[in-house]
Design an enzyme around this catalytic site. Sequence first.
Site, PDB file in Angstrom:
ATOM      1  N   SER A 196       7.972   3.146  -0.949  1.00 40.06           N
ATOM      2  CA  SER A 196       7.840   3.538   0.450  1.00 40.06           C
ATOM      3  C   SER A 196       7.932   2.266   1.275  1.00 40.06           C
ATOM      4  O   SER A 196       7.691   1.161   0.761  1.00 40.06           O
ATOM      5  CB  SER A 196       6.470   4.196   0.686  1.00 40.06           C
ATOM      6  OG  SER A 196       6.194   4.337   2.062  1.00 40.06           O
TER       7      SER A 196
ATOM      8  N   TYR B 247      -3.477   4.580  -0.580  1.00 38.37           N
ATOM      9  CA  TYR B 247      -2.057   4.923  -0.720  1.00 38.37           C
ATOM     10  C   TYR B 247      -1.203   3.660  -0.721  1.00 38.37           C
ATOM     11  O   TYR B 247      -0.351   3.471  -1.606  1.00 38.37           O
ATOM     12  CB  TYR B 247      -1.633   5.855   0.413  1.00 38.37           C
ATOM     13  CG  TYR B 247      -0.134   6.040   0.493  1.00 38.37           C
ATOM     14  CD1 TYR B 247       0.538   6.834  -0.435  1.00 38.37           C
ATOM     15  CD2 TYR B 247       0.619   5.398   1.481  1.00 38.37           C
ATOM     16  CE1 TYR B 247       1.920   6.990  -0.380  1.00 38.37           C
ATOM     17  CE2 TYR B 247       1.993   5.553   1.538  1.00 38.37           C
ATOM     18  CZ  TYR B 247       2.636   6.348   0.608  1.00 38.37           C
ATOM     19  OH  TYR B 247       3.993   6.499   0.668  1.00 38.37           O
TER      20      TYR B 247
END
Length: 278
Positions: free
Chosen positions: A134, A147
Amino acid sequence: MTTTKTALVTGASSGIGEAAALKLHAAGYTVYAAARRTDRLRTLADRGIRPLGMDVTDDDSMRAGVDRIIADTGRIDVLVNNAGYGSYGAVEDVPLSEARYQFEVNVFGAMRLAQLALPHMRAQHSGAIINVTSMGGKIHTPLGGWYHGTKFALEALSDCLRMEAKPFGIDVVVIEPGGIKTEWGAIAADALRKASSDGAYVKQADAVADSLTSEANAKRLSSPQVIADAIVKATTVRRPKTRYATGFGARPMMTLRRILPDRAFDAFISRATGLPRN
């Protein structure tokens, strides 16, 4: 052994994984689409893609999945580690059990599948491991600590694995999506509200959850297809890039992180997410 190249895509029941499975299938691969719930793979099965029940937090499940692919085709050429989710909440609020599970899904599951696929790829002296991280593996946002930790970890592991696998003819590629139209934002916002819906971080939680699910943000998000395109490109070119950053905001956000001092970037993110000043 079949001569048709074989690909395994995790997290294939929706979003990026589903789009990648379809794109790889169209490119001529025999594709195994893995997810915990095989009922959500029916659309892919109807298109000729092979559904595979797999839980990336369960070693027996992952081993059985890879064994089935080898038994069916005799090879595995591409592993797309896409399974993952966003567990948001203040670092202080998120139970360690949830934090560990986040790492199990986003990091350890991906690396265990790499461990299982690598012996077969080494025997072939070819293969590609595609790790979907990401832009969140290069930047940070408030209440996303656990995360971001998983994505930073997957980036580092991918770099090390790339060097280890190179002598065996195996490519390791990182895909860094920006904002993509998937279920991710709603899932992250729900987790955030659950973890930090009251207490010291409630104002921050409300602001970040709203930013994750706002209509204005949703309109800017990119289609999962742009990530699928990058994945297929990485598997079909002779010498793939080590990283492909694509999707809404990915390149500009990562560029800002490189050039801005820490506190300047903190201030930018605080304004962008609408965090309260006090």
